[in-house]
Motif scaffolding. Sequence first.
Motif, PDB file in Angstrom:
ATOM      1  N   PHE A  52       7.968  -0.696  13.187  1.00 48.12           N
ATOM      2  CA  PHE A  52       8.556  -1.888  12.598  1.00 48.12           C
ATOM      3  C   PHE A  52       8.416  -1.940  11.075  1.00 48.12           C
ATOM      4  O   PHE A  52       9.304  -2.451  10.386  1.00 48.12           O
ATOM      5  N   ILE A  53       7.338  -1.415  10.533  1.00 46.21           N
ATOM      6  CA  ILE A  53       7.227  -1.388   9.064  1.00 46.21           C
ATOM      7  C   ILE A  53       8.278  -0.445   8.478  1.00 46.21           C
ATOM      8  O   ILE A  53       8.878  -0.744   7.430  1.00 46.21           O
ATOM      9  N   GLU A  54       8.551   0.651   9.153  1.00 48.83           N
ATOM     10  CA  GLU A  54       9.622   1.534   8.683  1.00 48.83           C
ATOM     11  C   GLU A  54      10.970   0.814   8.719  1.00 48.83           C
ATOM     12  O   GLU A  54      11.775   0.921   7.788  1.00 48.83           O
ATOM     13  N   LYS A  55      11.226   0.048   9.784  1.00 45.23           N
ATOM     14  CA  LYS A  55      12.477  -0.707   9.879  1.00 45.23           C
ATOM     15  C   LYS A  55      12.564  -1.766   8.776  1.00 45.23           C
ATOM     16  O   LYS A  55      13.623  -1.969   8.181  1.00 45.23           O
TER      17      LYS A  55
ATOM     18  N   SER B 265       4.319   6.482   6.130  1.00 39.50           N
ATOM     19  CA  SER B 265       3.418   6.130   7.237  1.00 39.50           C
ATOM     20  C   SER B 265       1.965   6.081   6.789  1.00 39.50           C
ATOM     21  O   SER B 265       1.088   5.666   7.567  1.00 39.50           O
ATOM     22  N   SER B 266       1.702   6.438   5.544  1.00 39.90           N
ATOM     23  CA  SER B 266       0.328   6.396   5.027  1.00 39.90           C
ATOM     24  C   SER B 266      -0.234   4.975   5.037  1.00 39.90           C
ATOM     25  O   SER B 266      -1.455   4.796   4.976  1.00 39.90           O
ATOM     26  N   PHE B 267       0.631   3.967   5.134  1.00 37.46           N
ATOM     27  CA  PHE B 267       0.148   2.582   5.129  1.00 37.46           C
ATOM     28  C   PHE B 267      -0.823   2.318   6.262  1.00 37.46           C
ATOM     29  O   PHE B 267      -1.691   1.444   6.163  1.00 37.46           O
ATOM     30  N   LEU B 268      -0.707   3.078   7.350  1.00 40.17           N
ATOM     31  CA  LEU B 268      -1.600   2.877   8.496  1.00 40.17           C
ATOM     32  C   LEU B 268      -3.051   3.132   8.118  1.00 40.17           C
ATOM     33  O   LEU B 268      -3.962   2.533   8.686  1.00 40.17           O
ATOM     34  N   GLN B 269      -3.267   4.034   7.160  1.00 41.14           N
ATOM     35  CA  GLN B 269      -4.617   4.349   6.708  1.00 41.14           C
ATOM     36  C   GLN B 269      -5.023   3.581   5.459  1.00 41.14           C
ATOM     37  O   GLN B 269      -6.225   3.440   5.170  1.00 41.14           O
ATOM     38  N   THR B 270      -4.052   3.056   4.713  1.00 41.88           N
ATOM     39  CA  THR B 270      -4.368   2.486   3.409  1.00 41.88           C
ATOM     40  C   THR B 270      -4.215   0.964   3.317  1.00 41.88           C
ATOM     41  O   THR B 270      -4.681   0.367   2.350  1.00 41.88           O
ATOM     42  N   PHE B 271      -3.558   0.335   4.307  1.00 38.88           N
ATOM     43  CA  PHE B 271      -3.279  -1.101   4.184  1.00 38.88           C
ATOM     44  C   PHE B 271      -4.554  -1.925   4.058  1.00 38.88           C
ATOM     45  O   PHE B 271      -4.586  -2.939   3.352  1.00 38.88           O
TER      46      PHE B 271
ATOM     47  N   SER C 236       0.816  -1.220   0.000  1.00 40.61           N
ATOM     48  CA  SER C 236       0.000   0.000   0.000  1.00 40.61           C
ATOM     49  C   SER C 236       0.849   1.269   0.000  1.00 40.61           C
ATOM     50  O   SER C 236       0.320   2.372  -0.161  1.00 40.61           O
ATOM     51  N   ILE C 237       2.151   1.120   0.162  1.00 41.04           N
ATOM     52  CA  ILE C 237       3.055   2.270   0.146  1.00 41.04           C
ATOM     53  C   ILE C 237       3.384   2.634  -1.302  1.00 41.04           C
ATOM     54  O   ILE C 237       3.818   1.765  -2.074  1.00 41.04           O
TER      55      ILE C 237
END
Length: 261
Positions: A185-188, A199-205, A25-26
């Motif tokens: 952890f997703i950033e890592k 960090s948009s993945f938090l809203q789009t995953f 989703s990123i």
Amino acid sequence: MSTHIPVVYAFARSGGTLVNRCLGSIPGNIILSEVNPYRSVISVEKQARDWFSLISDVECELLLEQSYAHKVHYLTTAAELSGKKLIIRDWVTVNFLDDVLGNKLLLASDLLEQELYLTHYGFTICPLVVSRHAADVYDSIIRTFRQFKALSVKDFGIAYLKYAEAVSRHPIFHYEDICQRPEFFIEKICKVLDINYSSSFLQTFFDFTTCTGDTRLPHESRGQKLKTIVPLSSNTDSEPYMAAVQDENCRKANELLGYVY
């Protein structure tokens, strides 16, 4: 073009689909879902065409007869030309559990075939492991897959230990930790894989469904129903869970994967 390729290993029911959806989703990432030189859930060329419009119908037809290595190289190049990162989520389960498709024809090799195959053909892989506690994996496999209803804890433990031994030298991220602190952890994970991060993945995953795994099960899993990333409780009272907790091979696998008792 580069032959560097990020690879995510995740045994069935270990959180691979969640991480797949987060990374996919990123913007700028293309992740091929549960593909393997031996067998893929959906072929790499069909995913590239149908899900990501990375190749045309003509290109898809031409790739059908090509080797897995040629397909991956072609798609890596196509992704780079479009300014995107291609990632492989390996269907590693097919290499460690027999009869994954329930047809009694697929025998596990007990090898990381993705790694062996791609490195043999000149790729430099950047591997990463998403793991989950063995008891949760076994309990979820028994509940989820009809072909594994009769999978004994002994056979599972042997297979899971072989898997753990194969991947333990690579960077390991625990599914439990990812659910506790997803943004961190997703950033890592993105940094380790050298892929795009937002960090948009938090809203789009949740809306990203162009992948295999939970998104294609006959019945929604617990995680599939959630629009936020939160830890799932273990089914500690289930017979499979309790059996795996007591299994010595499961315990050894957990230790190799970094779980401390």
